[in-house]
Design a protein around this motif. Structure first.
Motif, PDB file in Angstrom:
ATOM      1  N   LEU A  29       0.564  -0.988   0.020  1.00  0.00           N
ATOM      2  CA  LEU A  29      -0.181   0.233  -0.099  1.00  0.00           C
ATOM      3  C   LEU A  29       0.942   1.372   0.209  1.00  0.00           C
ATOM      4  CD1 LEU A  29      -2.653  -1.465   2.617  1.00  0.00           C
ATOM      5  CD2 LEU A  29      -3.132  -1.059   0.131  1.00  0.00           C
ATOM      6  N   THR A  30       0.260   1.590  -0.961  1.00  0.00           N
ATOM      7  CA  THR A  30       1.364   3.796  -0.536  1.00  0.00           C
ATOM      8  C   THR A  30       0.445   4.364   0.220  1.00  0.00           C
ATOM      9  OG1 THR A  30       0.869   3.231  -2.814  1.00  0.00           O
ATOM     10  CG2 THR A  30       1.820   5.566  -1.994  1.00  0.00           C
ATOM     11  N   ARG A  31      -0.585   4.391   1.142  1.00  0.00           N
ATOM     12  CA  ARG A  31      -0.655   4.530   2.373  1.00  0.00           C
ATOM     13  C   ARG A  31      -1.979   3.696   3.052  1.00  0.00           C
ATOM     14  NH1 ARG A  31      -0.647   8.040   5.447  1.00  0.00           N
ATOM     15  NH2 ARG A  31       0.460   9.821   5.066  1.00  0.00           N
ATOM     16  N   SER A  32      -1.426   3.836   4.234  1.00  0.00           N
ATOM     17  CA  SER A  32      -2.591   2.264   4.955  1.00  0.00           C
ATOM     18  C   SER A  32      -3.269   3.709   5.595  1.00  0.00           C
ATOM     19  CB  SER A  32      -2.158   1.781   6.176  1.00  0.00           C
ATOM     20  OG  SER A  32      -1.598   2.210   7.356  1.00  0.00           O
ATOM     21  N   ALA A  33      -4.726   3.339   6.711  1.00  0.00           N
ATOM     22  CA  ALA A  33      -5.196   4.361   7.745  1.00  0.00           C
ATOM     23  C   ALA A  33      -3.867   4.575   8.685  1.00  0.00           C
ATOM     24  CB  ALA A  33      -6.000   3.292   8.180  1.00  0.00           C
ATOM     25  N   THR A  34      -2.720   4.347   8.725  1.00  0.00           N
ATOM     26  CA  THR A  34      -2.182   4.409   9.867  1.00  0.00           C
ATOM     27  C   THR A  34      -0.826   5.054   9.839  1.00  0.00           C
ATOM     28  OG1 THR A  34      -1.388   2.441  10.182  1.00  0.00           O
ATOM     29  CG2 THR A  34      -3.302   3.121  11.841  1.00  0.00           C
TER      30      THR A  34
END
Length: 145
Positions: A29-34
Motif C-alpha cells: 500500500l501507498t497509504r494505510s489508515a495509520t
C-alpha cells in the motif's frame, strides 16, 4: 504394478503436508489508515511450506528479500513493480522483505517462518533510518508477551 505400504505411506504423507500448507496475503500500500508506504500486515508468522502472496493493491510497489535478513541457505527473490508475486517459504527463520523503490521510506516487513529463534534478529548494517525504525518497532512489538 504392486504398491508397497511404504510407498503408499509416503504418498499419503506428501499429500497431507501439501494440503496443510496455507497461502497468506500481504497488501502493498501507498497509504494505510495509520501510515504511508506499508505492507499490510507488516509481520507474519507462518509455517514452513506456507506461501505468501504479495498483492500490489496500490501501484508502484514490489516485494523482494532484504539482503542480510534471511536464513542461511534461503534463496533471495525480487518481484517486478506492480506485479503480484507468490513466494513459498520452506526454510525456518526470519525473512526481511522490502519494497525496493520505497525502502528509504521505510516500506519493509518481517516474515517469521516456524518458531521464533531465542536470539534477537541482527538487522543489516546500512539500512535507511525509516526502514530500521520500522523493523525495530515490529521486532519490539513481537517480543511483547
Amino acid at each position: 504394478m504392486r504398491i508397497t505400504s511404504l510407498t503408499l505411506l509416503l504418498g499419503v504423507t506428501l499429500l497431507f503436508s501439501t494440503a496443510q500448507a496455507q497461502t497468506h496475503e500481504v497488501k502493498m500500500l501507498t497509504r494505510s489508515a495509520t501510515a504511508g508506504m506499508v505492507f499490510d500486515p507488516d509481520y507474519l508468522q507462518i509455517a514452513p511450506g506456507d506461501t505468501v502472496k504479495f498483492v500490489p493493491t496500490q501501484s508502484g510497489h514490489n516485494a523482494a528479500t532484504l539482503p542480510g535478513l534471511l536464513p542461511d541457505g534461503a534463496v533471495p527473490f525480487k518481484g517486478n513493480i506492480n506485479q503480484e508475486i507468490e513466494q513459498t517459504f520452506s526454510l525456518p527463520g526470519l525473512y526481511g522483505i522490502q519494497c525496493t523503490p520505497h525502502l528509504a521510506m521505510g516500506m519493509v516487513m518481517l516474515i517469521q517462518v516456524g518458531e521464533p529463534a531465542d536470539l534477537p534478529a541482527v538487522l543489516p548494517a546500512g539500512l535507511p533510518s525509516r526502514a530500521l525504525d520500522r523493523l525495530n518497532a515490529t521486532l519490539a512489538q513481537q517480543a511483547r508477551p
